[in-house]
Design a protein around this motif. Structure first.
Motif, PDB file in Angstrom:
ATOM      1  N   ILE A  79      37.455  10.067  -4.414  1.00 25.65           N
ATOM      2  CA  ILE A  79      37.035  10.328  -3.033  1.00 25.65           C
ATOM      3  C   ILE A  79      35.670  11.008  -3.025  1.00 25.65           C
ATOM      4  CG2 ILE A  79      37.576  11.629  -0.930  1.00 25.65           C
ATOM      5  CD1 ILE A  79      40.571  11.182  -1.636  1.00 25.65           C
ATOM      6  N   VAL A  80      35.484  11.981  -3.907  1.00 25.95           N
ATOM      7  CA  VAL A  80      34.184  12.650  -4.015  1.00 25.95           C
ATOM      8  C   VAL A  80      33.097  11.644  -4.397  1.00 25.95           C
ATOM      9  CG1 VAL A  80      32.852  14.332  -5.368  1.00 25.95           C
ATOM     10  CG2 VAL A  80      35.130  14.924  -4.517  1.00 25.95           C
ATOM     11  N   ALA A  81      33.406  10.782  -5.360  1.00 25.96           N
ATOM     12  CA  ALA A  81      32.419   9.779  -5.787  1.00 25.96           C
ATOM     13  C   ALA A  81      32.056   8.842  -4.641  1.00 25.96           C
ATOM     14  CB  ALA A  81      32.977   8.986  -6.966  1.00 25.96           C
ATOM     15  N   GLY A  82      33.054   8.440  -3.865  1.00 26.19           N
ATOM     16  CA  GLY A  82      32.782   7.580  -2.717  1.00 26.19           C
ATOM     17  C   GLY A  82      31.920   8.261  -1.681  1.00 26.19           C
ATOM     18  N   ALA A  83      32.165   9.556  -1.464  1.00 26.20           N
ATOM     19  CA  ALA A  83      31.351  10.319  -0.514  1.00 26.20           C
ATOM     20  C   ALA A  83      29.909  10.414  -0.990  1.00 26.20           C
ATOM     21  CB  ALA A  83      31.952  11.709  -0.321  1.00 26.20           C
ATOM     22  N   LYS A  96      33.910  13.045   7.627  1.00 17.45           N
ATOM     23  CA  LYS A  96      34.705  11.922   8.145  1.00 17.45           C
ATOM     24  C   LYS A  96      35.225  11.063   6.996  1.00 17.45           C
ATOM     25  CE  LYS A  96      34.669   8.095  11.472  1.00 17.45           C
ATOM     26  NZ  LYS A  96      35.384   7.162  10.568  1.00 17.45           N
ATOM     27  N   TYR A  97      34.373  10.772   6.024  1.00 19.85           N
ATOM     28  CA  TYR A  97      34.779   9.957   4.883  1.00 19.85           C
ATOM     29  C   TYR A  97      35.945  10.599   4.138  1.00 19.85           C
ATOM     30  CZ  TYR A  97      34.595   7.296   0.558  1.00 19.85           C
ATOM     31  OH  TYR A  97      34.944   6.505  -0.510  1.00 19.85           O
ATOM     32  N   ILE A  98      35.833  11.897   3.863  1.00 18.99           N
ATOM     33  CA  ILE A  98      36.872  12.600   3.108  1.00 18.99           C
ATOM     34  C   ILE A  98      38.185  12.607   3.881  1.00 18.99           C
ATOM     35  CG2 ILE A  98      37.587  14.877   2.260  1.00 18.99           C
ATOM     36  CD1 ILE A  98      34.643  15.341   1.461  1.00 18.99           C
ATOM     37  N   ARG A  99      38.133  12.914   5.158  1.00 17.66           N
ATOM     38  CA  ARG A  99      39.362  12.977   5.960  1.00 17.66           C
ATOM     39  C   ARG A  99      39.979  11.591   6.132  1.00 17.66           C
ATOM     40  NH1 ARG A  99      40.166  18.086   7.585  1.00 17.66           N
ATOM     41  NH2 ARG A  99      38.368  19.451   7.876  1.00 17.66           N
ATOM     42  N   ASP A 100      39.152  10.577   6.320  1.00 15.09           N
ATOM     43  CA  ASP A 100      39.673   9.215   6.432  1.00 15.09           C
ATOM     44  C   ASP A 100      40.358   8.762   5.144  1.00 15.09           C
ATOM     45  OD1 ASP A 100      38.753   9.050   9.015  1.00 15.09           O
ATOM     46  OD2 ASP A 100      37.049   7.717   8.567  1.00 15.09           O
ATOM     47  N   ALA A 101      39.961   9.350   4.020  1.00 18.60           N
ATOM     48  CA  ALA A 101      40.555   9.012   2.725  1.00 18.60           C
ATOM     49  C   ALA A 101      41.834   9.812   2.440  1.00 18.60           C
ATOM     50  CB  ALA A 101      39.540   9.240   1.612  1.00 18.60           C
ATOM     51  N   GLY A 102      42.255  10.633   3.396  1.00 21.02           N
ATOM     52  CA  GLY A 102      43.496  11.380   3.236  1.00 21.02           C
ATOM     53  C   GLY A 102      43.353  12.702   2.514  1.00 21.02           C
ATOM     54  N   ALA A 103      42.119  13.185   2.405  1.00 22.54           N
ATOM     55  CA  ALA A 103      41.848  14.463   1.739  1.00 22.54           C
ATOM     56  C   ALA A 103      41.212  15.428   2.740  1.00 22.54           C
ATOM     57  CB  ALA A 103      40.926  14.263   0.539  1.00 22.54           C
ATOM     58  N   VAL A 104      40.915  16.631   2.280  1.00 20.95           N
ATOM     59  CA  VAL A 104      40.214  17.604   3.118  1.00 20.95           C
ATOM     60  C   VAL A 104      38.970  18.087   2.381  1.00 20.95           C
ATOM     61  CG1 VAL A 104      42.274  18.388   4.347  1.00 20.95           C
ATOM     62  CG2 VAL A 104      41.600  19.540   2.248  1.00 20.95           C
ATOM     63  N   PRO A 105      37.897  18.423   3.120  1.00 23.10           N
ATOM     64  CA  PRO A 105      36.691  18.937   2.465  1.00 23.10           C
ATOM     65  C   PRO A 105      36.960  20.327   1.876  1.00 23.10           C
ATOM     66  CG  PRO A 105      36.284  18.305   4.770  1.00 23.10           C
ATOM     67  CD  PRO A 105      37.752  18.347   4.578  1.00 23.10           C
ATOM     68  N   GLY A 151      46.447  18.945  -2.833  1.00 26.42           N
ATOM     69  CA  GLY A 151      46.380  20.236  -3.511  1.00 26.42           C
ATOM     70  C   GLY A 151      45.499  20.295  -4.735  1.00 26.42           C
ATOM     71  N   TYR A 152      44.801  19.198  -5.072  1.00 27.25           N
ATOM     72  CA  TYR A 152      43.951  19.192  -6.266  1.00 27.25           C
ATOM     73  C   TYR A 152      42.527  18.794  -5.907  1.00 27.25           C
ATOM     74  CZ  TYR A 152      47.988  20.135  -9.063  1.00 27.25           C
ATOM     75  OH  TYR A 152      49.093  20.761  -9.592  1.00 27.25           O
ATOM     76  N   VAL A 153      41.575  19.394  -6.623  1.00 23.96           N
ATOM     77  CA  VAL A 153      40.164  19.361  -6.239  1.00 23.96           C
ATOM     78  C   VAL A 153      39.346  18.452  -7.149  1.00 23.96           C
ATOM     79  CG1 VAL A 153      38.078  20.780  -5.991  1.00 23.96           C
ATOM     80  CG2 VAL A 153      40.305  21.709  -5.314  1.00 23.96           C
ATOM     81  N   GLY A 154      38.431  17.707  -6.526  1.00 23.77           N
ATOM     82  CA  GLY A 154      37.334  17.048  -7.239  1.00 23.77           C
ATOM     83  C   GLY A 154      36.037  17.668  -6.755  1.00 23.77           C
ATOM     84  N   ASP A 155      35.059  17.850  -7.654  1.00 25.68           N
ATOM     85  CA  ASP A 155      33.832  18.571  -7.322  1.00 25.68           C
ATOM     86  C   ASP A 155      32.670  17.935  -8.082  1.00 25.68           C
ATOM     87  OD1 ASP A 155      31.978  20.507  -6.564  1.00 25.68           O
ATOM     88  OD2 ASP A 155      32.832  22.100  -7.803  1.00 25.68           O
ATOM     89  N   ALA A 156      31.621  17.551  -7.356  1.00 23.52           N
ATOM     90  CA  ALA A 156      30.460  16.930  -8.012  1.00 23.52           C
ATOM     91  C   ALA A 156      29.207  17.150  -7.176  1.00 23.52           C
ATOM     92  CB  ALA A 156      30.682  15.432  -8.222  1.00 23.52           C
ATOM     93  N   GLY A 179      38.375  11.833 -27.980  1.00 21.26           N
ATOM     94  CA  GLY A 179      36.941  11.978 -28.214  1.00 21.26           C
ATOM     95  C   GLY A 179      36.193  12.321 -26.951  1.00 21.26           C
ATOM     96  N   ASP A 180      35.492  11.355 -26.367  1.00 24.41           N
ATOM     97  CA  ASP A 180      34.660  11.595 -25.196  1.00 24.41           C
ATOM     98  C   ASP A 180      35.487  12.081 -24.020  1.00 24.41           C
ATOM     99  OD1 ASP A 180      32.432  10.754 -26.575  1.00 24.41           O
ATOM    100  OD2 ASP A 180      32.483   8.717 -25.773  1.00 24.41           O
ATOM    101  N   PRO A 181      34.915  12.999 -23.213  1.00 21.13           N
ATOM    102  CA  PRO A 181      35.616  13.433 -22.009  1.00 21.13           C
ATOM    103  C   PRO A 181      35.643  12.316 -20.973  1.00 21.13           C
ATOM    104  CG  PRO A 181      33.400  14.287 -22.002  1.00 21.13           C
ATOM    105  CD  PRO A 181      33.584  13.614 -23.334  1.00 21.13           C
ATOM    106  N   GLU A 182      36.569  12.416 -20.044  1.00 21.26           N
ATOM    107  CA  GLU A 182      36.623  11.480 -18.920  1.00 21.26           C
ATOM    108  C   GLU A 182      35.977  12.124 -17.704  1.00 21.26           C
ATOM    109  OE1 GLU A 182      39.861   9.336 -15.918  1.00 21.26           O
ATOM    110  OE2 GLU A 182      40.566  10.227 -17.799  1.00 21.26           O
ATOM    111  N   LEU A 183      35.057  11.427 -17.079  1.00 25.39           N
ATOM    112  CA  LEU A 183      34.471  11.902 -15.829  1.00 25.39           C
ATOM    113  C   LEU A 183      35.399  11.514 -14.683  1.00 25.39           C
ATOM    114  CD1 LEU A 183      32.040  12.010 -17.806  1.00 25.39           C
ATOM    115  CD2 LEU A 183      30.579  11.434 -15.873  1.00 25.39           C
ATOM    116  N   LEU A 184      35.900  12.512 -13.989  1.00 24.18           N
ATOM    117  CA  LEU A 184      36.884  12.274 -12.929  1.00 24.18           C
ATOM    118  C   LEU A 184      36.231  11.992 -11.583  1.00 24.18           C
ATOM    119  CD1 LEU A 184      39.536  15.018 -13.767  1.00 24.18           C
ATOM    120  CD2 LEU A 184      39.515  12.617 -14.471  1.00 24.18           C
ATOM    121  N   THR A 185      34.951  12.313 -11.444  1.00 19.19           N
ATOM    122  CA  THR A 185      34.282  12.172 -10.142  1.00 19.19           C
ATOM    123  C   THR A 185      33.326  10.984 -10.131  1.00 19.19           C
ATOM    124  OG1 THR A 185      32.922  14.033 -10.917  1.00 19.19           O
ATOM    125  CG2 THR A 185      34.540  14.491  -9.209  1.00 19.19           C
ATOM    126  N   VAL A 186      33.783   9.885 -10.706  1.00 22.43           N
ATOM    127  CA  VAL A 186      33.035   8.629 -10.654  1.00 22.43           C
ATOM    128  C   VAL A 186      33.979   7.546 -10.151  1.00 22.43           C
ATOM    129  CG1 VAL A 186      31.446   9.255 -12.503  1.00 22.43           C
ATOM    130  CG2 VAL A 186      33.557   8.061 -13.066  1.00 22.43           C
TER     131      VAL A 186
END
Length: 249
Positions: A19-23, A46-55, A101-106, A241-248
């Motif tokens: 959702i963060v990546a889409g925003a 609006k994008y975040i709320r329409d996606a079922g999340a909160v800012p 209840g869980y956060v994405g941040d980018a 090995g490599d980390p996973e980027l969660l905000t893409v």
């Protein structure tokens, strides 16, 4: 205490991160001379709320908006307003979304129209320093291995790393343990373990690393008035090995 996330928690953070990546993708299409940061803020909320999340940012510690919009000498926590972007500006957009209840941040810094060579280099080096850092975001490495790699790359390219603000753990809360400086010697701090989720975010200044907070209590600017750039993703320490980027996307 640093938390290790379960598979269910990681899945929720992946969803929040997308959702963060889409925003951010939406913002990128909107940034141009004449647009106000307030317009960007409204579109993202609006994008975040329409996606079922909160800012995540809205109301956090009293912050009034859904994004941080930091222009030119503003390092972080810029408050969206009616100011219109101008050709040659750079703007850092920081977005958080909370899903079940869980956060994405980018955060990403963009040029507006035609920007200077120095501004282009600053944005590029900030982004590249992030990737230099996460090359060490692996199970068994020390936390400060990330910090040291970021600092070395930034300073080797003639810029400075902000000291007063750092990255952080992220999960159920936007700011969790551990704090993650973008500077310091390698080989220190806790060992990284599979299941840790971290927000790695170099904040890089064209001049001095010294910053000051304005009277609004939020807006942080460079003391010399020179440009600042910001780049951030939420990452997962994996066992492969490599980390996973969660905000893409």
């Amino acid at each position: 205490m640093i938390t290790i996330k379960s598979q269910k928690e990681i899945d929720l953070m992946r969803h929040a991160g997308k959702i963060v990546a889409g925003a951010h993708a939406l913002v990128e299409t909107m940034i141009k001379p004449g647009v106000t940061t307030q317009e960007l803020d409204h579109a993202v909320e609006k994008y975040i709320r329409d996606a079922g999340a909160v800012p995540t940012f809205k109301g956090y510690g009293g912050f009034p908006n859904s994004i941080c919009a930091s222009i030119n000498e503003v390092v972080v926590h810029g408050i969206p307003e009616k100011r219109r972007l101008q050709d040659g500006d750079i703007i850092s957009i920081d977005i958080g979304a909370t899903f079940k209840g869980y956060v994405g941040d980018a955060a990403v810094t963009h040029g507006v129209g035609t920007i200077s060579d120095e501004a282009e280099k600053l944005i590029r080096i900030t982004r590249e320093s992030f990737y230099k850092g996460i090359a060490y975001a692996r199970d068994g490495y020390r936390l400060s291995d990330i910090s040291n790699a970021i600092q070395k790359y930034v300073e080797d390219n003639g810029f400075s790393v902000v000291r007063d603000y750092v990255g952080h753990g992220v999960g159920k809360q936007m700011h969790e343990d551990p704090p993650i400086p973008n500077f310091g010697p390698k080989g220190r701090g806790p060992r990284l373990r599979q299941g840790m989720t971290l927000a790695i975010e170099p904040m890089v200044n064209a001049g001095t690393y010294d910053v000051v907070t304005l009277k609004d209590g939020w807006t942080v600017v460079t003391t010399d008035g020179k440009l600042s750039s910001h780049y951030e993703h939420t990452i997962l320490i994996t066992g492969t090995g490599d980390p996973e980027l969660l905000t893409v996307i």
